[in-house]
Design a protein around this motif. Sequence first.
Motif, PDB file in Angstrom:
ATOM      1  N   CYS A  90      10.940 -10.644   3.470  1.00 38.29           N
ATOM      2  CA  CYS A  90       9.929  -9.811   2.700  1.00 38.29           C
ATOM      3  C   CYS A  90      10.090  -8.381   2.846  1.00 38.29           C
ATOM      4  CB  CYS A  90       8.544 -10.284   3.326  1.00 38.29           C
ATOM      5  SG  CYS A  90       7.843 -11.837   3.114  1.00 38.29           S
ATOM      6  N   LEU A  91      10.956  -7.836   3.980  1.00 39.88           N
ATOM      7  CA  LEU A  91      10.992  -6.454   3.795  1.00 39.88           C
ATOM      8  C   LEU A  91      11.819  -5.777   2.973  1.00 39.88           C
ATOM      9  CD1 LEU A  91      10.573  -4.141   6.079  1.00 39.88           C
ATOM     10  CD2 LEU A  91      13.031  -4.655   7.082  1.00 39.88           C
ATOM     11  N   THR A  92      12.681  -6.394   2.214  1.00 41.22           N
ATOM     12  CA  THR A  92      13.382  -5.910   0.838  1.00 41.22           C
ATOM     13  C   THR A  92      13.161  -6.719  -0.369  1.00 41.22           C
ATOM     14  OG1 THR A  92      15.194  -7.148   1.577  1.00 41.22           O
ATOM     15  CG2 THR A  92      15.372  -5.123   2.632  1.00 41.22           C
ATOM     16  N   LEU A  93      12.023  -7.535   0.001  1.00 42.87           N
ATOM     17  CA  LEU A  93      11.899  -8.482  -1.284  1.00 42.87           C
ATOM     18  C   LEU A  93      11.544  -7.527  -2.479  1.00 42.87           C
ATOM     19  CD1 LEU A  93      11.151 -10.937  -2.608  1.00 42.87           C
ATOM     20  CD2 LEU A  93       8.948 -10.810  -1.771  1.00 42.87           C
ATOM     21  N   PHE A  94      10.577  -6.570  -2.400  1.00 39.73           N
ATOM     22  CA  PHE A  94      10.176  -5.863  -3.591  1.00 39.73           C
ATOM     23  C   PHE A  94      11.128  -5.190  -4.045  1.00 39.73           C
ATOM     24  CE2 PHE A  94       6.194  -6.720  -0.997  1.00 39.73           C
ATOM     25  CZ  PHE A  94       5.849  -7.895  -1.603  1.00 39.73           C
ATOM     26  N   ILE A  95      11.810  -4.523  -3.548  1.00 39.47           N
ATOM     27  CA  ILE A  95      12.960  -3.584  -3.664  1.00 39.47           C
ATOM     28  C   ILE A  95      14.145  -4.443  -4.576  1.00 39.47           C
ATOM     29  CG2 ILE A  95      14.799  -1.912  -3.094  1.00 39.47           C
ATOM     30  CD1 ILE A  95      13.015  -1.147  -0.772  1.00 39.47           C
ATOM     31  N   ALA A 157       1.897 -17.581   9.314  1.00 39.00           N
ATOM     32  CA  ALA A 157       0.937 -16.671   8.756  1.00 39.00           C
ATOM     33  C   ALA A 157       1.192 -15.132   9.372  1.00 39.00           C
ATOM     34  CB  ALA A 157      -0.324 -17.261   9.454  1.00 39.00           C
ATOM     35  N   LEU A 158       1.723 -15.424  10.568  1.00 40.92           N
ATOM     36  CA  LEU A 158       1.775 -14.105  11.318  1.00 40.92           C
ATOM     37  C   LEU A 158       2.949 -13.244  10.708  1.00 40.92           C
ATOM     38  CD1 LEU A 158       1.318 -11.758  13.598  1.00 40.92           C
ATOM     39  CD2 LEU A 158       2.747 -13.274  14.858  1.00 40.92           C
ATOM     40  N   ALA A 159       3.912 -13.887  10.319  1.00 41.99           N
ATOM     41  CA  ALA A 159       5.265 -13.367   9.626  1.00 41.99           C
ATOM     42  C   ALA A 159       5.098 -12.905   8.324  1.00 41.99           C
ATOM     43  CB  ALA A 159       6.347 -14.447   9.600  1.00 41.99           C
ATOM     44  N   VAL A 160       4.022 -13.596   7.550  1.00 44.26           N
ATOM     45  CA  VAL A 160       3.829 -13.329   6.129  1.00 44.26           C
ATOM     46  C   VAL A 160       2.897 -12.122   6.129  1.00 44.26           C
ATOM     47  CG1 VAL A 160       2.337 -13.998   4.261  1.00 44.26           C
ATOM     48  CG2 VAL A 160       3.903 -15.679   5.215  1.00 44.26           C
ATOM     49  N   GLY A 161       1.909 -11.882   6.900  1.00 39.64           N
ATOM     50  CA  GLY A 161       1.022 -10.834   7.012  1.00 39.64           C
ATOM     51  C   GLY A 161       1.851  -9.559   7.333  1.00 39.64           C
ATOM     52  N   MET A 245      -3.871 -10.786   9.936  1.00 39.05           N
ATOM     53  CA  MET A 245      -2.707 -10.356   9.537  1.00 39.05           C
ATOM     54  C   MET A 245      -2.373 -10.840   8.077  1.00 39.05           C
ATOM     55  SD  MET A 245      -2.057  -7.933  11.514  1.00 39.05           S
ATOM     56  CE  MET A 245      -0.248  -7.321  10.481  1.00 39.05           C
ATOM     57  N   MET A 246      -2.444 -12.175   7.919  1.00 36.01           N
ATOM     58  CA  MET A 246      -2.013 -12.685   6.595  1.00 36.01           C
ATOM     59  C   MET A 246      -3.058 -12.169   5.472  1.00 36.01           C
ATOM     60  SD  MET A 246      -1.471 -16.743   5.543  1.00 36.01           S
ATOM     61  CE  MET A 246      -3.235 -17.070   5.862  1.00 36.01           C
ATOM     62  N   LEU A 247      -4.193 -12.243   5.831  1.00 33.75           N
ATOM     63  CA  LEU A 247      -5.448 -11.810   4.964  1.00 33.75           C
ATOM     64  C   LEU A 247      -4.930 -10.287   4.681  1.00 33.75           C
ATOM     65  CD1 LEU A 247      -8.281 -13.578   6.164  1.00 33.75           C
ATOM     66  CD2 LEU A 247      -6.998 -14.255   4.271  1.00 33.75           C
ATOM     67  N   PHE A 248      -5.009  -9.632   5.719  1.00 36.85           N
ATOM     68  CA  PHE A 248      -4.641  -7.806   5.385  1.00 36.85           C
ATOM     69  C   PHE A 248      -3.384  -7.835   4.554  1.00 36.85           C
ATOM     70  CE2 PHE A 248      -3.342  -3.717   7.124  1.00 36.85           C
ATOM     71  CZ  PHE A 248      -4.443  -2.741   6.392  1.00 36.85           C
ATOM     72  N   GLY A 249      -2.269  -8.418   5.078  1.00 36.32           N
ATOM     73  CA  GLY A 249      -1.056  -8.502   4.217  1.00 36.32           C
ATOM     74  C   GLY A 249      -1.361  -8.617   2.819  1.00 36.32           C
ATOM     75  N   LEU A 250      -2.068  -9.954   2.521  1.00 36.77           N
ATOM     76  CA  LEU A 250      -2.587 -10.034   0.997  1.00 36.77           C
ATOM     77  C   LEU A 250      -3.223  -9.171   0.256  1.00 36.77           C
ATOM     78  CD1 LEU A 250      -3.148 -13.913   1.239  1.00 36.77           C
ATOM     79  CD2 LEU A 250      -1.259 -12.819   0.281  1.00 36.77           C
ATOM     80  N   PHE A 251      -4.273  -8.353   1.189  1.00 37.26           N
ATOM     81  CA  PHE A 251      -4.932  -7.229   0.680  1.00 37.26           C
ATOM     82  C   PHE A 251      -4.206  -6.030   0.246  1.00 37.26           C
ATOM     83  CE2 PHE A 251      -7.552  -3.551   1.487  1.00 37.26           C
ATOM     84  CZ  PHE A 251      -8.591  -3.478   0.624  1.00 37.26           C
TER      85      PHE A 251
END
Length: 264
Positions: A90-95, A157-161, A245-251
């Motif tokens: 996820c760290l470089t996904l969008f790049i 969930a923690l990792a995704v967030g 963290m997952m909900l905040f990451g999605l936000f």
Amino acid sequence: MLGLFRSLWEYRGFVWSSIRNEFVARFARSRLGGLWMIINPLAQVAIYALVLSNVLAAKLPGIDNKYAYALYLMAGILAWSLFSEIIGRCLTLFIDQGNLMKKIRFPRITLPVIVVGSCLLNYVLLFGALLFVFALLGQFPSVQMLWVFPLTFIVAALAVGLGLILGVLNVFVRDVGQVIPIVLQAWFWFTPIIYPANIIPEEFKGLMAFNPMFPVVSAYHNVLVYAQPPDMQTLVGPLGVSVIMMLFGLFIFRRAAPEMVDVL
């Protein structure tokens, strides 16, 4: 939030085909194919076990198995491998997918979902191999291993967030991508994966309360190595942190998606 789930459902074919194509493409020219996903972590376990088992095996009470340390190590690495792989990707996904995001109109949420699906596929294969190795070493499956499923949700969930938050930040501040691998390496050693928790000095045990992976990895050890149910009281905190963290990451991802396209 409902719009995100609706978009995922409408593009479910794209998600499944992307996960399948990624899996096939990764090992297209490899003789052993997907076995490398299993060989690499097991080789890491073998190296740690060979180097450290003589030092730490005697400090694993409650395990009547001469391969106790290897079992303990494999259980911890199973949890950490999913956690670190999701965050790392996820760290470089969008790049990495910047050109795709700019040229094609599609729900951006499908990108992290594809990553998580691919990581979970790797995780399932590794877990199956781990059960096979456990059986070879005399540690046969027990009903307590069913606890792995809710524990997997906590880890994912923690990792995704964290991964979504860090992936978004990395688009705007590229230094994040350089710092996080170092942080993950320190976090690995701050978690009792290659050493038992009972050797942690008393003055440092208080710091473990700030590490949500500590009780989760300990739960993996309980259900896989000791054939005992996890301590539910210790998992309430990590579960709450993971969901938040997952909900905040999605936000954060939803708010930043339009700006990320402009920056990329």
